[in-house]
Design an enzyme around this catalytic site. Structure first.
Site, PDB file in Angstrom:
ATOM      1  CD  GLU A 193      -5.402  -5.509   1.444  1.00  0.00           C
ATOM      2  OE1 GLU A 193      -4.634  -4.985   0.639  1.00  0.00           O
ATOM      3  OE2 GLU A 193      -5.111  -5.680   2.635  1.00  0.00           O
ATOM      4  N   GLY A 238       1.293  -2.557   8.222  1.00  0.00           N
ATOM      5  CA  GLY A 238       1.157  -3.166   9.538  1.00  0.00           C
ATOM      6  C   GLY A 238       2.470  -3.701  10.063  1.00  0.00           C
ATOM      7  CB  THR A 298      -0.911   0.006   1.238  1.00  0.00           C
ATOM      8  OG1 THR A 298      -1.694  -1.179   1.247  1.00  0.00           O
ATOM      9  CG2 THR A 298      -1.840   1.216   1.225  1.00  0.00           C
TER      10      THR A 298
END
Length: 640
Positions: free
Chosen positions: A433, A212, A173
């Site tokens: 996502e 993350g 991302t």
């Protein structure tokens, strides 16, 4: 005094209004009364339903629930973000020592995927943040190395990942492009002289974002970048673009924990939920990455310095690399149970039926995931359907949490009852996502050519037919109508596409792309995508219902899933605005469906305990509202 009188009058008026709405002596709908007694009785058992939901063997699910009794997993509230992250690191190391996941050395054919699914499912009941951290580390990070990396990389890094000794993260991302792989801007250039890849963040929007475990936990990262290969003989020639590739990059020193040379790390800061996951931002300033650190199973530079690819072109590769909530009249009289109110039944029970439907859809897509990866048609189907299911699943999750919070009144806001925390933790899933509505456009694009106008059969005329209750409740009618909706919505979308192309041609811009057209007609695109997905979900539900009917001990041979399937499908027909607006069914039939829904809700209410208990959530993972909520709110209890 006047103000007090006014306030009293308003309070009395409100109480009178509530009393009228909840008056159990008011006349009941005669149709509903008839349906409650005319439909055959249903007797369901939680154990049998649990087998249908999660299979006969639930060993690892129960094992995980037992591990969650350890003091490390005691619920804590009002703790800092930093404390949450530290606690999740400790919990993960503890579980890693127990061997709760398949090790990297286990042959793939011997890996019990069901074990992973059961454990991850049980873990999510405890804390979605911890489950998310595990999914990112053990699933995305480790999984990338296992599936894409060389044997040497696996031998070195996977044991350290299994033990959580060297945690990792998954950097796809970006700030400017979310999780859209085709749009990411991070660059990887092959340097012929150095014999290595150069990873670079060219601008602000290219920074890796929401990664993350990157902020505090991870030492390594799987970084996705656009690969460029220089011309073999002409340095002045523009480099060749080879699409996105993954690279294993150290982002922290294993001893000092300082960022690696050329790597900048920042924390994403506090969030409304999932604060136990330390989301971070990453920049790369011309970081040199050795050739062997490319996860090159599907493409990379070989020992001779020549680029090789498993796929014929970049478009094929994109498919392979896209991942995927009163009543008493006099003193002493018992008040009405909340769940006895038809209002609550109609609010919650259809959501339960949809949960059953989507549960089996998730199992089906998992089976599709495990099919032969070299079959590009199946790979495309998996990508398209999983993208759409992600949207419908996460919207359903958020809708269910909100409905549950409202049904629980003020108790639904208390941290100890966990609904608010789950809402906060799960809200991000609508954009995980990719934005859900954009994902539906992806489904429309991937499926529209499968329903070309020349292939669309003559549409059945449902409005001129008369249906008995047994027909309306039957799987064949419901599946036929859902299929009818696909063809009809595809027909409308094709007409819109043809019109847009004709208009563009008349205006001198004949090369208008399908993406632009689907965006222009987003309402029709999403209607078509939803039609495809809802039909797929229902067909998988019916398949499971049929399978379970073959093994049921019922004298009638009826599956215990039939009730849930009937409610799920008829609720969709009663509430789906697109189907209603298209007038596939005339008004009397549509009214009959609504009445049948009322009768089905009554049958569900008679079996609500086993229908919910079938999911097997243990008592110690439920909030006080599910137990002695009065005792949990006594004056001398701790603030919860």
């Amino acid at each position: 005094m006047a103000n007090n009188n006014s306030a009293t009058s308003k309070a009395q008026l409100r109480l009178a209004s509530l009393s009228a709405q909840l008056d159990t002596t008011a006349p009941r709908d005669s149709v509903t009364e008839i349906l409650e007694t005319s439909l055959p009785p249903v007797h369901l058992h939680a154990d049998a339903l649990s087998v249908l939901l999660d299979g006969k063997d639930q060993t690892w699910r129960k094992w995980m629930f037992e591990q969650l009794k350890h003091p490390l997993f005691e619920y804590q509230y009002n703790v800092t973000k930093e404390e949450l992250v530290t606690r999740n690191q400790e919990r993960t190391r503890h579980l890693a020592k127990l061997g709760f996941r398949p090790t990297w050395t286990e042959p793939k054919v011997n890996i019990d995927r069901n074990k992973f699914i059961q454990i991850q499912d049980a873990l999510s009941y405890f804390d979605n943040g911890l489950s998310t951290m595990h999914g990112a580390h053990f699933g995305l990070y480790s999984g990338s190395i296992r599936e894409l990396g060389s044997e040497a990389l696996q031998n070195k890094w996977l044991p350290l990942a299994d033990s959580f000794e060297v945690p990792g993260c998954f950097a796809l991302t970006e700030l400017g492009h979310g999780s859209n792989p085709r749009g990411i801007e991070t660059e990887a250039h092959w340097d012929v002289k150095e014999g290595c890849y150069i990873i670079n963040t060219p601008n602000t929007t290219a920074q890796k974002y929401w990664i993350g475990a990157a902020a505090e936990t991870a030492f390594m990262s799987v970084v996705w970048a656009q690969l460029y290969i220089p011309h073999p003989t002409d340095p002045s020639h523009p480099p060749s673009h080879k699409g996105i590739h993954a690279f294993l990059i150290p982002i922290r020193d294993l001893s000092t924990r300082s960022p690696s040379p050329g790597v900048t790390i920042r924390n994403c800061g506090s969030k409304s939920g999932l604060n136990g996951v330390d989301n971070g931002r990453l920049w790369f300033d011309h970081v040199k990455v050795p050739r062997h650190m490319c996860l090159d199973k599907y493409g990379g530079v070989n020992e001779q310095g020549v680029y090789e690819s498993f796929f014929g072109d970049n478009n094929d590769q994109r498919y392979g690399l896209t991942r995927r909530q009163f009543g008493a009249k006099q003193v002493g009289e018992l008040e009405t149970l909340i769940m006895d109110y038809k209002l609550h039944q109609r609010r919650l029970y259809p959501l339960l039926a949809q949960t059953y439907a989507q549960h089996f859809a998730a199992r089906a897509i998992a089976r599709l995931r495990d099919t032969e990866k070299s079959d590009l048609k199946l790979l495309k189907q998996f990508h398209v359907i999983s993208s759409g299911l992600k949207s419908l699943h996460t919207w359903h999750l958020l809708d269910t949490l909100q409905a549950t919070r409202e049904a629980c009144g003020g108790q639904g806001l208390k941290s100890s009852n966990r609904i608010g925390q789950m809402k906060a933790d799960c809200d991000v899933m609508a954009t995980y996502e990719g934005d859900n509505q954009v994902m539906l456009i992806t489904v429309a694009k991937g499926c529209i050519n499968d329903y070309k106008p020349t292939r669309i059969p003559t549409l059945a005329n449902f409005t001129s037919q008369h249906f008995s209750d047994s027909t309306l409740l039957s799987p064949k009618f419901q599946l036929d109508l859902f299929q009818h909706h696909i063809h009809a919505s595809a027909h409308r979308l094709h007409a819109a596409i043809d019109l847009s192309r004709a208009q563009a041609k008349a205006q001198g811009t004949p090369n208008i792309g399908l993406d632009n057209i689907l965006d222009t007609h987003s309402a029709l695109s999403q209607e078509f995508a939803r039609a495809v997905l809802e039909h797929w979900i229902l067909s998988e539900f019916i398949a499971q219902e049929t399978l379970s009917a073959a093994t049921t001990t019922s004298a009638t041979g009826t599956s215990p899933l039939t009730l849930m399937r009937q409610l799920h499908a008829l609720w969709k027909l009663d509430m789906d605005q697109n189907m209603i607006r298209r007038r596939y069914l005339d008004e009397p039939v549509q009214e009959r469906i609504r009445n049948l829904v009322g009768g089905l809700l009554h049958r569900v209410h008679e079996n609500i305990t086993p229908l919910v208990d079938a999911f097997g959530v243990p008592d110690h993972l439920l909030g006080p509202i599910a137990h002695d909520w009065v005792q949990a709110n006594v004056a001398d209890s701790e603030d919860i």
